[in-house]
Design a protein around this motif. Sequence first.
Motif, PDB file in Angstrom:
ATOM      1  N   ASP A 233       0.800  26.191   8.585  1.00  0.00           N
ATOM      2  CA  ASP A 233       0.860  25.500   7.292  1.00  0.00           C
ATOM      3  C   ASP A 233       1.746  26.232   6.296  1.00  0.00           C
ATOM      4  OD1 ASP A 233      -1.231  23.142   7.388  1.00  0.00           O
ATOM      5  OD2 ASP A 233      -2.199  24.851   8.361  1.00  0.00           O
ATOM      6  N   ASN A 234       2.867  26.737   6.784  1.00  0.00           N
ATOM      7  CA  ASN A 234       3.854  27.361   5.925  1.00  0.00           C
ATOM      8  C   ASN A 234       5.140  26.533   5.956  1.00  0.00           C
ATOM      9  OD1 ASN A 234       2.754  29.998   4.848  1.00  0.00           O
ATOM     10  ND2 ASN A 234       2.278  30.242   7.021  1.00  0.00           N
ATOM     11  N   ARG A 235       6.202  27.120   5.456  1.00  0.00           N
ATOM     12  CA  ARG A 235       7.514  26.471   5.501  1.00  0.00           C
ATOM     13  C   ARG A 235       8.520  27.408   6.154  1.00  0.00           C
ATOM     14  NH1 ARG A 235       8.298  25.560  -0.545  1.00  0.00           N
ATOM     15  NH2 ARG A 235       6.858  27.302  -0.622  1.00  0.00           N
ATOM     16  N   LEU A 236       8.059  28.044   7.210  1.00  0.00           N
ATOM     17  CA  LEU A 236       8.899  29.016   7.909  1.00  0.00           C
ATOM     18  C   LEU A 236       9.999  28.316   8.692  1.00  0.00           C
ATOM     19  CD1 LEU A 236       6.088  31.395   9.191  1.00  0.00           C
ATOM     20  CD2 LEU A 236       7.721  31.865   7.348  1.00  0.00           C
ATOM     21  N   THR A 237      11.170  28.905   8.690  1.00  0.00           N
ATOM     22  CA  THR A 237      12.312  28.360   9.405  1.00  0.00           C
ATOM     23  C   THR A 237      12.880  29.434  10.340  1.00  0.00           C
ATOM     24  OG1 THR A 237      13.819  29.043   7.630  1.00  0.00           O
ATOM     25  CG2 THR A 237      12.889  26.816   7.492  1.00  0.00           C
ATOM     26  N   GLY A 238      13.867  29.028  11.122  1.00  0.00           N
ATOM     27  CA  GLY A 238      14.522  29.976  12.009  1.00  0.00           C
ATOM     28  C   GLY A 238      13.772  30.159  13.321  1.00  0.00           C
ATOM     29  N   PRO A 239      14.335  30.953  14.218  1.00  0.00           N
ATOM     30  CA  PRO A 239      13.702  31.186  15.514  1.00  0.00           C
ATOM     31  C   PRO A 239      12.563  32.187  15.426  1.00  0.00           C
ATOM     32  CG  PRO A 239      15.723  32.434  15.371  1.00  0.00           C
ATOM     33  CD  PRO A 239      15.653  31.621  14.110  1.00  0.00           C
ATOM     34  N   ILE A 240      11.751  32.216  16.467  1.00  0.00           N
ATOM     35  CA  ILE A 240      10.696  33.220  16.588  1.00  0.00           C
ATOM     36  C   ILE A 240      11.355  34.548  16.958  1.00  0.00           C
ATOM     37  CG2 ILE A 240       8.635  33.916  17.849  1.00  0.00           C
ATOM     38  CD1 ILE A 240       8.181  30.925  18.439  1.00  0.00           C
ATOM     39  N   PRO A 241      11.195  35.587  16.156  1.00  0.00           N
ATOM     40  CA  PRO A 241      11.842  36.869  16.489  1.00  0.00           C
ATOM     41  C   PRO A 241      11.392  37.378  17.855  1.00  0.00           C
ATOM     42  CG  PRO A 241      10.982  36.907  14.242  1.00  0.00           C
ATOM     43  CD  PRO A 241      10.455  35.666  14.885  1.00  0.00           C
ATOM     44  N   ARG A 242      12.329  37.798  18.677  1.00  0.00           N
ATOM     45  CA  ARG A 242      11.981  38.293  20.009  1.00  0.00           C
ATOM     46  C   ARG A 242      11.207  39.590  19.947  1.00  0.00           C
ATOM     47  NH1 ARG A 242      12.357  33.510  20.347  1.00  0.00           N
ATOM     48  NH2 ARG A 242      12.747  32.628  22.381  1.00  0.00           N
ATOM     49  N   GLU A 243      11.246  40.278  18.821  1.00  0.00           N
ATOM     50  CA  GLU A 243      10.457  41.496  18.659  1.00  0.00           C
ATOM     51  C   GLU A 243       8.960  41.214  18.736  1.00  0.00           C
ATOM     52  OE1 GLU A 243      14.434  42.213  16.895  1.00  0.00           O
ATOM     53  OE2 GLU A 243      12.985  40.577  16.898  1.00  0.00           O
ATOM     54  N   LEU A 244       8.549  39.965  18.442  1.00  0.00           N
ATOM     55  CA  LEU A 244       7.126  39.622  18.477  1.00  0.00           C
ATOM     56  C   LEU A 244       6.572  39.542  19.893  1.00  0.00           C
ATOM     57  CD1 LEU A 244       6.807  36.907  15.672  1.00  0.00           C
ATOM     58  CD2 LEU A 244       5.943  39.241  15.636  1.00  0.00           C
ATOM     59  N   ILE A 245       7.438  39.508  20.882  1.00  0.00           N
ATOM     60  CA  ILE A 245       6.968  39.439  22.264  1.00  0.00           C
ATOM     61  C   ILE A 245       6.133  40.668  22.614  1.00  0.00           C
ATOM     62  CG2 ILE A 245       7.726  39.460  24.675  1.00  0.00           C
ATOM     63  CD1 ILE A 245      10.065  37.695  23.839  1.00  0.00           C
ATOM     64  N   GLY A 246       6.426  41.806  21.988  1.00  0.00           N
ATOM     65  CA  GLY A 246       5.688  43.033  22.270  1.00  0.00           C
ATOM     66  C   GLY A 246       4.364  43.141  21.552  1.00  0.00           C
ATOM     67  N   VAL A 247       4.058  42.171  20.687  1.00  0.00           N
ATOM     68  CA  VAL A 247       2.771  42.160  19.982  1.00  0.00           C
ATOM     69  C   VAL A 247       1.821  41.280  20.773  1.00  0.00           C
ATOM     70  CG1 VAL A 247       1.627  41.638  17.799  1.00  0.00           C
ATOM     71  CG2 VAL A 247       3.978  42.443  17.795  1.00  0.00           C
ATOM     72  N   LEU A 248       0.581  41.707  20.924  1.00  0.00           N
ATOM     73  CA  LEU A 248      -0.352  40.976  21.783  1.00  0.00           C
ATOM     74  C   LEU A 248      -1.611  40.530  21.044  1.00  0.00           C
ATOM     75  CD1 LEU A 248      -0.055  43.180  24.994  1.00  0.00           C
ATOM     76  CD2 LEU A 248       0.993  40.945  24.578  1.00  0.00           C
ATOM     77  N   PRO A 249      -1.476  39.722  20.000  1.00  0.00           N
ATOM     78  CA  PRO A 249      -2.680  39.215  19.332  1.00  0.00           C
ATOM     79  C   PRO A 249      -3.406  38.210  20.216  1.00  0.00           C
ATOM     80  CG  PRO A 249      -0.727  38.158  18.435  1.00  0.00           C
ATOM     81  CD  PRO A 249      -0.248  39.223  19.372  1.00  0.00           C
ATOM     82  N   LYS A 250      -4.721  38.127  20.045  1.00  0.00           N
ATOM     83  CA  LYS A 250      -5.512  37.173  20.816  1.00  0.00           C
ATOM     84  C   LYS A 250      -5.381  35.763  20.259  1.00  0.00           C
ATOM     85  CE  LYS A 250      -9.002  40.496  22.407  1.00  0.00           C
ATOM     86  NZ  LYS A 250     -10.433  40.855  22.418  1.00  0.00           N
ATOM     87  N   VAL A 251      -5.120  35.665  18.963  1.00  0.00           N
ATOM     88  CA  VAL A 251      -5.000  34.360  18.315  1.00  0.00           C
ATOM     89  C   VAL A 251      -3.658  34.297  17.593  1.00  0.00           C
ATOM     90  CG1 VAL A 251      -5.943  32.789  16.584  1.00  0.00           C
ATOM     91  CG2 VAL A 251      -7.493  34.133  18.012  1.00  0.00           C
ATOM     92  N   VAL A 252      -2.855  33.294  17.927  1.00  0.00           N
ATOM     93  CA  VAL A 252      -1.575  33.057  17.255  1.00  0.00           C
ATOM     94  C   VAL A 252      -1.523  31.594  16.858  1.00  0.00           C
ATOM     95  CG1 VAL A 252       0.936  33.026  17.467  1.00  0.00           C
ATOM     96  CG2 VAL A 252      -0.371  34.825  18.581  1.00  0.00           C
ATOM     97  N   ASP A 253      -1.246  31.326  15.585  1.00  0.00           N
ATOM     98  CA  ASP A 253      -1.095  29.953  15.120  1.00  0.00           C
ATOM     99  C   ASP A 253       0.124  29.886  14.212  1.00  0.00           C
ATOM    100  OD1 ASP A 253      -1.266  27.348  14.283  1.00  0.00           O
ATOM    101  OD2 ASP A 253      -3.370  27.437  13.672  1.00  0.00           O
TER     102      ASP A 253
END
Length: 202
Positions: free
Chosen positions: A138-158
Amino acid sequence: MTPFLRSNRDVSKVDIDEGIALKETLRRSLTDPDNVLLSWDPTLVNPCTWFHITCNQDNRVTRVDLGNTHLSGHLVPELGRLQHLQYLYVNKNNIQGTIPTELGNLKSLIRLDLYNISGTMPPSLGKLKSLVFLRLNDNRLTGPIPRELIGVLPKVVDMSKNDLCGTIPTSGPFEHIPLNKKNPRLEGPELLGLASYDTNCS
């Protein structure tokens, strides 16, 4: 949680930095129609007696809970000084602007809930290795998903209900999550390097 309070003689430079980050930067950047930040007394160095703030026994700020408090304004880079912060809730408000790059300094952060934020996701969020809950829906985020986030392992992502673009990663926390829900420009999953990850982002 009742904070453990030290005498003024025990207040360190760290306490002062955290107090400044909250009262002299974040508070000044926010409009507070319901006076929920009234307890953020500018004459007190230590923020551990303020409402919506939780500290550990060493008087280090571990939680900032400003969800659903009708605040408006923007987040500030100085939040990155809260080195022991574990929970940051600013959802269900009218806080706008972008995600400060400095939030990537919050190495102890367990949960990040942001709402009504615009701009792109900073790659620095990939440094949040303690993250368990990442809610950027429920934001207004634009652009691609940063590939740096691949190394983060949260149990819940929305990340639903944004305007993200590009392809969905096939590894890390995104492997089984339908991130393209209500992100009409988001494609995927990636074809193992056969397509540019920022496709459809122009």
